[in-house]
Design a protein around this motif. Structure first.
Motif, PDB file in Angstrom:
ATOM      1  N   ASP A  21      -4.622   0.135  -1.675  1.00 32.59           N
ATOM      2  CA  ASP A  21      -4.835   1.265  -0.766  1.00 32.59           C
ATOM      3  C   ASP A  21      -5.637   1.020   0.283  1.00 32.59           C
ATOM      4  O   ASP A  21      -6.812   2.000   0.651  1.00 32.59           O
ATOM      5  N   ASP A  22      -7.318   1.006  -0.789  1.00 34.08           N
ATOM      6  CA  ASP A  22      -8.697   0.656   0.121  1.00 34.08           C
ATOM      7  C   ASP A  22      -8.556   0.309   0.636  1.00 34.08           C
ATOM      8  O   ASP A  22      -9.314  -0.001   2.050  1.00 34.08           O
ATOM      9  N   ASN A  27     -17.812  -5.969  -1.419  1.00 30.22           N
ATOM     10  CA  ASN A  27     -17.480  -5.220  -3.129  1.00 30.22           C
ATOM     11  C   ASN A  27     -17.221  -6.864  -4.574  1.00 30.22           C
ATOM     12  O   ASN A  27     -16.760  -6.470  -4.859  1.00 30.22           O
ATOM     13  N   ASN A  38      -7.410  -2.299  -5.227  1.00 30.96           N
ATOM     14  CA  ASN A  38      -6.699  -0.849  -5.201  1.00 30.96           C
ATOM     15  C   ASN A  38      -6.530  -1.273  -3.617  1.00 30.96           C
ATOM     16  O   ASN A  38      -7.439  -1.457  -2.350  1.00 30.96           O
ATOM     17  N   TYR A  72     -15.716  -6.108   4.029  1.00 33.79           N
ATOM     18  CA  TYR A  72     -15.398  -5.088   2.730  1.00 33.79           C
ATOM     19  C   TYR A  72     -15.106  -6.201   1.466  1.00 33.79           C
ATOM     20  O   TYR A  72     -15.837  -6.052   0.433  1.00 33.79           O
ATOM     21  N   CYS A 102       0.677  -0.468   0.258  1.00 39.55           N
ATOM     22  CA  CYS A 102      -0.127  -0.019  -0.382  1.00 39.55           C
ATOM     23  C   CYS A 102       1.275   1.746  -0.302  1.00 39.55           C
ATOM     24  O   CYS A 102       0.323   2.543   0.181  1.00 39.55           O
ATOM     25  N   THR A 135      -7.374  -8.178  -4.675  1.00 43.83           N
ATOM     26  CA  THR A 135      -8.374  -6.796  -5.043  1.00 43.83           C
ATOM     27  C   THR A 135      -6.878  -5.625  -5.557  1.00 43.83           C
ATOM     28  O   THR A 135      -6.043  -6.110  -5.658  1.00 43.83           O
ATOM     29  N   GLN A 191      -7.100   1.100   4.023  1.00 46.59           N
ATOM     30  CA  GLN A 191      -8.052   1.785   4.937  1.00 46.59           C
ATOM     31  C   GLN A 191      -8.653   1.094   5.588  1.00 46.59           C
ATOM     32  O   GLN A 191      -8.636   1.382   6.342  1.00 46.59           O
ATOM     33  N   VAL A 192      -8.903   0.466   5.218  1.00 39.25           N
ATOM     34  CA  VAL A 192     -10.681  -0.704   5.822  1.00 39.25           C
ATOM     35  C   VAL A 192      -9.956  -1.496   6.887  1.00 39.25           C
ATOM     36  O   VAL A 192     -10.220  -1.173   7.793  1.00 39.25           O
TER      37      VAL A 192
END
Length: 258
Positions: free
Chosen positions: A65-66, A109, A63, A105, A9, A61, A69-70
């Motif tokens: 970075d997302d 998603n 992303n 998450y 990340c 995934t 954050q989660v």
């Protein structure tokens, strides 16, 4: 001693400060006395914990970075709710909360959409499972959960399985030092293969010649469709033993009909 650089990340883990247990305790006391700067230090001092959990999700995934954050949201929730009086290491307490946020998450998603009714059934089943476990001191059977919810066992299993993460059928899930049990061993074979009458008769005769335990397990697994875990609970032996008996029974059947 040189520290290895590991980036995830966009964060270099070699530069993240790791708090000692004494530092953690002191910061938690300050935070619980209202010091918000102490909370920020706790977050920054536990980022490596988040990153270590995310490593296995690198291919899950696009992303990260997302996902980072989660994971940090889970970390913050753990910090907000942690109680020093419980005498439990913070990492022990925090890991399930971080994992919970990450898995939620990924599930929400996922490209595989799960019907709301199935999700609701799964959440109700998990709630009943927890209540029955607390009440009787043991994990309930699927039939117990189905009875409480007034639905079929199939509906319970279907709902719970739908909420699981997607993983390889050949993911090893248990090893007792001997035979490895793979996820595929837990799955019901739902293929709609048609057999000719002669093959069916031969198979029936061969099954009747099996040892009693092997015969029962083969019938429960491939006719009724129960998992090895369910059979282990019902019979009162380990899942590894169920796996060995099943494989032994299948080998015997092959020799008799091939």
């Amino acid at each position: 001693m040189a520290r290895h650089k590991v980036e995830i990340c966009g964060v270099n883990t070699a530069n993240i400060k790791v708090l000692t247990n004494e530092e953690m305790v002191a910061l938690f006391r300050k935070f619980q006395d209202g010091d918000l700067m102490a909370k920020e230090e706790l977050v920054n001092g536990n980022l490596k914990l988040v990153l270590s959990i995310l490593r296995k999700y690198n291919n899950r995934t696009d992303n990260m970075d997302d996902l980072f954050q989660v994971g940090c949201i889970g970390l913050i929730k753990a910090i907000d709710n942690f109680d020093l009086n419980h005498e439990v290491k913070f990492s022990t307490y925090a890991v399930p909360m971080i994992l919970g946020e990450v898995k939620r998450y990924l599930r929400d998603n996922s490209s595989v959409r799960i019907a709301r009714s199935i999700k609701d059934t799964a959440y109700q089943a998990m709630k009943i499972k927890e209540e029955l476990t607390n009440k009787y001191g043991r994990e309930p059977k699927i039939s117990d959960i189905a009875k409480e919810l007034n639905i079929t066992e199939f509906e319970v299993v279907n709902a719970l399985e739908a909420m699981r993460e997607t993983i390889s059928m050949y993911e090893p899930i248990y090893n007792d030092g001997g035979d490895t049990i793979y996820l595929a061993d837990q799955l019901q074979d739902k293929s709609d293969t048609l057999y000719d009458k002669e093959t069916k008769i031969s198979l029936k005769d061969a099954i009747n010649k099996l040892k009693d335990k092997e015969k029962d397990i083969i019938l429960e697994r491939y006719i009724i469709g129960k998992t090895q875990m369910e059979l282990a609970e019902e019979i009162g032996i380990s899942q590894a033993q169920i796996s060995r008996l099943e494989k032994s029974g299948l080998e015997s059947l092959k020799k008799m009909i091939l």
